[in-house]
Write a protein that holds these residues in place. Structure first.
Motif, short mmCIF file in Angstrom:
data_model
loop_
_atom_site.label_atom_id
_atom_site.label_comp_id
_atom_site.label_asym_id
_atom_site.label_seq_id
_atom_site.Cartn_x
_atom_site.Cartn_y
_atom_site.Cartn_z
N LEU A 161 11.85 3.04 0.48
CA LEU A 161 11.24 3.06 -0.85
C LEU A 161 11.46 4.35 -1.61
CD1 LEU A 161 7.71 1.41 -0.43
CD2 LEU A 161 9.61 0.56 -1.79
N GLU A 162 11.38 5.47 -0.92
CA GLU A 162 11.33 6.76 -1.60
C GLU A 162 12.66 7.14 -2.26
OE1 GLU A 162 9.36 8.75 -2.68
OE2 GLU A 162 7.52 8.85 -1.52
N LEU B 141 0.82 -1.20 0.00
CA LEU B 141 0.00 0.00 0.00
C LEU B 141 0.86 1.26 0.00
CD1 LEU B 141 -2.87 -0.97 2.48
CD2 LEU B 141 -2.97 -0.85 -0.01
N ILE B 142 1.92 1.26 0.81
CA ILE B 142 2.82 2.42 0.84
C ILE B 142 3.51 2.59 -0.51
CG2 ILE B 142 4.89 3.40 1.91
CD1 ILE B 142 4.01 2.02 4.52
N GLY B 143 3.88 1.47 -1.11
CA GLY B 143 4.49 1.52 -2.43
C GLY B 143 3.55 2.11 -3.47
N LEU B 144 2.26 1.71 -3.43
CA LEU B 144 1.27 2.27 -4.34
C LEU B 144 1.10 3.77 -4.11
CD1 LEU B 144 -1.51 -0.50 -4.31
CD2 LEU B 144 -0.10 0.18 -6.26
N LEU B 145 1.03 4.16 -2.84
CA LEU B 145 0.86 5.58 -2.51
C LEU B 145 2.04 6.41 -2.99
CD1 LEU B 145 -0.69 7.85 -1.09
CD2 LEU B 145 0.45 7.19 1.05
N VAL C 24 9.30 -2.60 -5.04
CA VAL C 24 8.38 -3.07 -3.99
C VAL C 24 8.48 -4.59 -3.84
CG1 VAL C 24 5.95 -3.31 -3.35
CG2 VAL C 24 6.80 -1.13 -4.26
N THR C 25 8.61 -5.30 -4.95
CA THR C 25 8.75 -6.76 -4.88
C THR C 25 10.01 -7.16 -4.11
OG1 THR C 25 7.59 -7.03 -6.99
CG2 THR C 25 8.93 -8.88 -6.24
N LEU C 26 11.12 -6.50 -4.39
CA LEU C 26 12.37 -6.78 -3.69
C LEU C 26 12.26 -6.47 -2.20
CD1 LEU C 26 14.99 -5.42 -6.26
CD2 LEU C 26 14.63 -7.80 -5.62
#
Length: 483
Positions: free
Chosen positions: A276-277, A100-104, A310-312
């Motif tokens: 992520l960012e 969800l955070i990755g999508l956001l 995100v997968t990694l």
């Protein structure tokens, strides 16, 4: 109407600049890039100018090259902290939360690049960097926000400066912790990690003296390019060995929490954002592309990169936590078996890779502090070179002192992720889109945009406040416990 002059900020430089190329802003926009005189509007003026057609890039990157650069910008110390983040949140919440955070984050990046393109069309300039996009958007937005346009560049720079200094703190703690793990095993001692921080301090200062800024601001990164190349190779090899240790034993769900605590989720949120960012490299990467229209879109470079990233991160966090459980540490490297030489080599290799890239991370902080503020106040002082060395040294000392005060890797990562990236990666893009289209969208389209971005803003503020306060409470608790 004139946008604030004097902020030719190369803070948001992509890997092209790190590999010795000029950042796109230096090539596509003249020195008065922030002096955007609004011309008399004519019918169709906004549609006549295509920024993509006016970007004069000496060495444009292909789609695959941009993809690789974006992956490099997102894969670092953060991924090594993901198993610890899953420990705080639980493996079920960890998987769902990371997705969800990755999508956001991906959605907010799309908002940013679309707004930049629209603003460039209106102002008839080839490209804008992050601070300029934010300032220009506010000037296009509600009248109540226009007075903030002059200060918003400084706000963005402060968040970026704090984040980059925080990243450098993470680097200092990471390097020292891994060196300590190796040294303690072979010397059969338990030396305070702060001693190793002191040992690496002087070389850190010297690394950050490399490529001292000259009148041509971009050239100093050329001196750092070899460090980046070596670090990327070492990191890639090290990740492969870590995966070997994770999967060489059967995975077990026994005594592994599916759901963690609320405070644990706050720490998880900050860690995932930090990991992520890569918001700082987005606009420079898009501006340097041979086919920038391929960056966005459903099957564009950005979505492909974020799916892989995100997968990694989900894989490293999920399987790393299942393997080590509650014993997981701030960096998964610290859980590798001490008695095996290969595991010790991984710790040493990653410590070396992060150590030599400290100058790259600190460059952004140096660039903002010196070029955008101190240098302007000093003017053409004959002692400006001396003052610049002082500024570089002071910034390194700040990161060193913070690391010495709280040598806790996972709490540093969570703190700076929640504090800075909630704003830079989530809140500001939502604000930028709202202001950019404030006078251009009508009816339900405008209502939906405002409601949607307000919700995103609330999520960002909650993440910033709760994540930062939780991390600070944990830091205070840890600090008091150490005393």
């Amino acid at each position: 109407m004139t946008v604030d002059k004097g902020h030719t900020n190369t803070a948001f430089v992509g890997d092209e600049a790190i590999n010795g190329k000029k950042p796109p802003q230096a090539k596509t926009i003249d020195p008065n890039m922030y002096t955007l005189e609004i011309q008399e509007k004519k019918p169709g003026l906004e549609t006549e100018y295509d920024p993509f057609q006016h970007r004069l890039v000496e060495h444009p990157t292909t789609n695959n090259e941009t993809l690789i650069h974006l992956l490099k910008g997102s894969l670092g110390t953060g991924i090594l902290a993901m198993p610890n983040a899953f420990h705080h949140a639980g493996w079920t919440v960890g998987v769902v939360g990371t997705l969800l955070i990755g999508l956001l984050c991906t959605y907010c990046i799309h908002l940013l690049i679309k707004a930049e393109y629209e603003l460039c069309k209106r102002k008839r300039v080839p490209s804008l960097n992050y601070p300029a996009v934010t300032q220009t958007a506010l000037l296009e937005g509600p009248d109540a926000l226009k007075p903030l346009s002059k200060i918003i560049i400084h706000v963005v720079n402060v968040f970026l400066l704090i984040y980059q200094l925080g990243t450098c703190c993470v680097y200092v703690v990471f390097v020292s912790s891994n060196i300590k793990a190796i040294a303690d095993y072979y010397t059969e001692t338990d030396t305070d990690v702060r001693l190793y921080m002191l040992i690496i301090l002087l070389p850190l200062i010297l690394i950050n003296w490399v490529g001292k800024a000259t009148c041509q601001r971009v050239r100093n990164l050329k001196f750092l390019a070899p460090f980046s190349t070596i670090a990327n190779f070492v990191t890639l090899v090290s990740f492969g060995i870590i995966l070997y240790y994770i999967f060489r034993e059967p995975i077990s769900f026994e005594n592994r929490d599916q759901v963690g605590t609320m405070s644990g989720f706050a720490l998880f949120f900050g860690t995932v954002l930090f990991a992520l960012e890569a918001i700082g490299v987005i606009l420079p990467l898009e501006n340097e592309m041979k086919t920038p229209k391929k960056f966005g879109g459903n099957f564009g470079v950005l979505n492909k990169a974020m799916i892989l990233i995100v997968t990694l991160y989900v894989g490293m966090g999920f399987f790393g936590y299942l393997n080590y459980g509650s014993a997981i540490k701030g960096s998964i490297t610290l859980n590798l078996p001490e008695e095996e030489i290969l595991a010790q080599c991984v710790k040493g290799m990653l410590a070396f890779a992060i150590y030599i890239t400290h100058g790259l991370a600190c460059y952004v902080a140096i660039d903002i502090t010196w070029n955008d503020y101190l240098k302007k106040n000093l003017g053409d002082s004959p002692r400006s070179v001396f003052y610049e060395y002082i500024a570089r040294t002071v910034l390194v000392l700040i990161t060193f002192l913070l690391a010495v005060a709280i040598p806790n890797l996972e709490l540093f990562i969570s703190l700076f992720g929640a504090l800075c990236l909630s704003a830079l990666g989530i809140a500001f893009p939502a604000l930028i889109e709202t202001c950019t289209y404030w006078h251009y969208r009508k009816g339900m389209a405008k209502v939906w945009m405002v409601v949607r971005n307000s919700v995103i803003g609330v999520v960002a503020i909650l993440g910033l406040v709760i994540g930062t306060s939780t991390s600070m409470i944990e830091i205070i608790h840890t600090f008091g416990h150490d005393d």
